[in-house]
Write a protein that holds these residues in place. Structure first.
Motif, PDB file in Angstrom:
ATOM      1  N   LEU A 121       0.829  -1.216   0.000  1.00  0.00           N
ATOM      2  CA  LEU A 121       0.000   0.000   0.000  1.00  0.00           C
ATOM      3  C   LEU A 121       0.857   1.258   0.000  1.00  0.00           C
ATOM      4  N   ASP A 122       2.112   1.112   0.406  1.00  0.00           N
ATOM      5  CA  ASP A 122       3.037   2.243   0.433  1.00  0.00           C
ATOM      6  C   ASP A 122       4.008   2.240  -0.745  1.00  0.00           C
ATOM      7  N   GLY A 123       3.744   1.387  -1.742  1.00  0.00           N
ATOM      8  CA  GLY A 123       4.548   1.379  -2.955  1.00  0.00           C
ATOM      9  C   GLY A 123       5.838   0.578  -2.861  1.00  0.00           C
ATOM     10  N   LEU A 124       5.893  -0.378  -1.934  1.00  0.00           N
ATOM     11  CA  LEU A 124       7.098  -1.185  -1.737  1.00  0.00           C
ATOM     12  C   LEU A 124       6.804  -2.665  -1.972  1.00  0.00           C
ATOM     13  N   THR A 125       7.831  -3.405  -2.380  1.00  0.00           N
ATOM     14  CA  THR A 125       7.765  -4.869  -2.399  1.00  0.00           C
ATOM     15  C   THR A 125       8.830  -5.367  -1.430  1.00  0.00           C
ATOM     16  N   PHE A 126       8.818  -6.670  -1.151  1.00  0.00           N
ATOM     17  CA  PHE A 126       9.801  -7.200  -0.204  1.00  0.00           C
ATOM     18  C   PHE A 126      11.228  -6.963  -0.675  1.00  0.00           C
ATOM     19  N   ILE A 127      11.430  -6.838  -1.978  1.00  0.00           N
ATOM     20  CA  ILE A 127      12.769  -6.576  -2.524  1.00  0.00           C
ATOM     21  C   ILE A 127      13.337  -5.284  -1.944  1.00  0.00           C
ATOM     22  N   ASP A 128      12.470  -4.293  -1.723  1.00  0.00           N
ATOM     23  CA  ASP A 128      12.906  -3.013  -1.170  1.00  0.00           C
ATOM     24  C   ASP A 128      13.367  -3.134   0.276  1.00  0.00           C
ATOM     25  N   ARG A 129      13.007  -4.207   0.962  1.00  0.00           N
ATOM     26  CA  ARG A 129      13.362  -4.417   2.377  1.00  0.00           C
ATOM     27  C   ARG A 129      14.611  -5.283   2.567  1.00  0.00           C
ATOM     28  N   LEU A 130      15.117  -5.873   1.496  1.00  0.00           N
ATOM     29  CA  LEU A 130      16.294  -6.726   1.617  1.00  0.00           C
ATOM     30  C   LEU A 130      17.491  -5.924   2.112  1.00  0.00           C
ATOM     31  N   GLU A 131      18.278  -6.534   2.979  1.00  0.00           N
ATOM     32  CA  GLU A 131      19.495  -5.879   3.458  1.00  0.00           C
ATOM     33  C   GLU A 131      20.651  -6.075   2.487  1.00  0.00           C
ATOM     34  N   SER A 132      20.544  -7.100   1.650  1.00  0.00           N
ATOM     35  CA  SER A 132      21.597  -7.421   0.694  1.00  0.00           C
ATOM     36  C   SER A 132      20.982  -8.196  -0.471  1.00  0.00           C
ATOM     37  N   THR A 133      21.537  -8.032  -1.647  1.00  0.00           N
ATOM     38  CA  THR A 133      21.070  -8.827  -2.781  1.00  0.00           C
ATOM     39  C   THR A 133      21.370 -10.307  -2.573  1.00  0.00           C
ATOM     40  N   GLN A 134      22.284 -10.630  -1.674  1.00  0.00           N
ATOM     41  CA  GLN A 134      22.573 -12.028  -1.359  1.00  0.00           C
ATOM     42  C   GLN A 134      21.425 -12.686  -0.598  1.00  0.00           C
ATOM     43  N   ASP A 135      20.488 -11.881  -0.124  1.00  0.00           N
ATOM     44  CA  ASP A 135      19.305 -12.391   0.576  1.00  0.00           C
ATOM     45  C   ASP A 135      18.164 -12.711  -0.387  1.00  0.00           C
ATOM     46  N   LEU A 136      18.423 -12.673  -1.692  1.00  0.00           N
ATOM     47  CA  LEU A 136      17.419 -12.965  -2.711  1.00  0.00           C
ATOM     48  C   LEU A 136      17.826 -14.242  -3.437  1.00  0.00           C
ATOM     49  N   VAL A 137      16.906 -15.220  -3.495  1.00  0.00           N
ATOM     50  CA  VAL A 137      17.191 -16.495  -4.155  1.00  0.00           C
ATOM     51  C   VAL A 137      16.015 -16.891  -5.032  1.00  0.00           C
ATOM     52  N   SER A 138      16.276 -17.784  -5.966  1.00  0.00           N
ATOM     53  CA  SER A 138      15.179 -18.314  -6.774  1.00  0.00           C
ATOM     54  C   SER A 138      14.317 -19.203  -5.886  1.00  0.00           C
ATOM     55  N   GLU A 139      13.048 -19.283  -6.211  1.00  0.00           N
ATOM     56  CA  GLU A 139      12.141 -20.109  -5.416  1.00  0.00           C
ATOM     57  C   GLU A 139      12.527 -21.590  -5.510  1.00  0.00           C
ATOM     58  N   SER A 140      12.994 -22.032  -6.673  1.00  0.00           N
ATOM     59  CA  SER A 140      13.391 -23.445  -6.804  1.00  0.00           C
ATOM     60  C   SER A 140      14.577 -23.747  -5.887  1.00  0.00           C
ATOM     61  N   TYR A 141      15.543 -22.836  -5.800  1.00  0.00           N
ATOM     62  CA  TYR A 141      16.669 -23.025  -4.882  1.00  0.00           C
ATOM     63  C   TYR A 141      16.181 -22.998  -3.438  1.00  0.00           C
ATOM     64  N   TRP A 142      15.274 -22.076  -3.138  1.00  0.00           N
ATOM     65  CA  TRP A 142      14.731 -21.971  -1.786  1.00  0.00           C
ATOM     66  C   TRP A 142      14.069 -23.287  -1.374  1.00  0.00           C
ATOM     67  N   TYR A 143      13.255 -23.856  -2.247  1.00  0.00           N
ATOM     68  CA  TYR A 143      12.599 -25.130  -1.942  1.00  0.00           C
ATOM     69  C   TYR A 143      13.611 -26.232  -1.666  1.00  0.00           C
ATOM     70  N   GLN A 144      14.646 -26.303  -2.484  1.00  0.00           N
ATOM     71  CA  GLN A 144      15.686 -27.336  -2.312  1.00  0.00           C
ATOM     72  C   GLN A 144      16.467 -27.136  -1.015  1.00  0.00           C
ATOM     73  N   ARG A 145      16.818 -25.905  -0.751  1.00  0.00           N
ATOM     74  CA  ARG A 145      17.751 -25.614   0.344  1.00  0.00           C
ATOM     75  C   ARG A 145      17.054 -25.401   1.684  1.00  0.00           C
ATOM     76  N   TYR A 146      15.916 -24.693   1.692  1.00  0.00           N
ATOM     77  CA  TYR A 146      15.322 -24.262   2.950  1.00  0.00           C
ATOM     78  C   TYR A 146      13.980 -24.915   3.270  1.00  0.00           C
ATOM     79  N   ALA A 147      13.122 -25.085   2.298  1.00  0.00           N
ATOM     80  CA  ALA A 147      11.780 -25.620   2.565  1.00  0.00           C
ATOM     81  C   ALA A 147      11.857 -27.055   3.059  1.00  0.00           C
ATOM     82  N   ALA A 148      12.809 -27.806   2.583  1.00  0.00           N
ATOM     83  CA  ALA A 148      12.945 -29.201   2.997  1.00  0.00           C
ATOM     84  C   ALA A 148      13.286 -29.322   4.480  1.00  0.00           C
ATOM     85  N   LYS A 149      13.898 -28.260   5.042  1.00  0.00           N
ATOM     86  CA  LYS A 149      14.280 -28.268   6.459  1.00  0.00           C
ATOM     87  C   LYS A 149      13.112 -27.955   7.380  1.00  0.00           C
TER      88      LYS A 149
END
Length: 182
Positions: A153-181
């Motif tokens: 509502l304030d014109g932002l997406t979660f990308i604008d809140r990232l502290e680093s571009t290293q905190d952005l991953v593809s969803e397929s990688y996320w599922y493999q690496r993090y969702a399984a845990k």
């Protein structure tokens, strides 16, 4: 209230589209038929998309309305269950000092996940679909949903809140690496 696009399309705005970068307008008449229809259509859209929330700018309406509908699903298997709720003209009254980074996705940022810092507890005020005022405290995942949708509502997406571009991953990688845990 007048909707900005009279020909509602059930598609979801994608990152880069101008409507996602605008500050949304306050809803003046919640009980108006066009507002009630927008809420109904948003609830349907978020359900079909498998999300836990959606904001009016994501359906090309620059209005201060979002839906919260946390429940376990393929995108968020550990989400708590809550009744779908229309949140209108929301504001955060208080935020905890405790902040936690956790993974978020977004219907407007397909195929990506980001590690986003959010306040663990928030106290909020909003109007519901019948124009009743609520003051509520949300914690953890539900507080995260509220903050994520309020950002829209304030014109932002979660990308604008990232502290680093290293905190952005593809969803397929996320599922493999993090969702399984879990």
């Amino acid at each position: 209230m007048e909707l900005t696009d009279k020909t509602y399309k059930p598609s979801i705005a994608q990152v880069g589209q101008p409507v996602l970068h605008q500050k949304a307008k306050v809803v003046e008449d919640i009980l108006a038929e066009d507002c009630q229809q927008l809420i109904k259509q948003m609830m349907s859209t978020v359900e079909q998309a498998g999300g836990v929330g959606i904001a009016a700018p994501q359906v090309f309406q620059s209005l201060r309305v979002f839906i919260m509908c946390s429940k376990p699903n393929a995108r968020y298997p550990n989400a708590p269950y809550m009744e779908p709720t229309a949140i209108i003209n929301p504001e955060i009254m208080h935020m905890s000092t405790a902040v936690e980074k956790d993974w978020e996705g977004c219907l407007s940022v397909p195929s990506m996940r980001g590690l986003v810092p959010r306040h663990k507890t928030i106290k909020v005020r909003y109007l519901d679909q019948q124009a009743n005022e609520h003051e509520v405290e949300f914690t953890d995942f539900v507080a995260r949903i509220f903050q994520h949708e309020l950002d829209h509502l304030d014109g932002l997406t979660f990308i604008d809140r990232l502290e680093s571009t290293q905190d952005l991953v593809s969803e397929s990688y996320w599922y493999q690496r993090y969702a399984a845990k879990g």
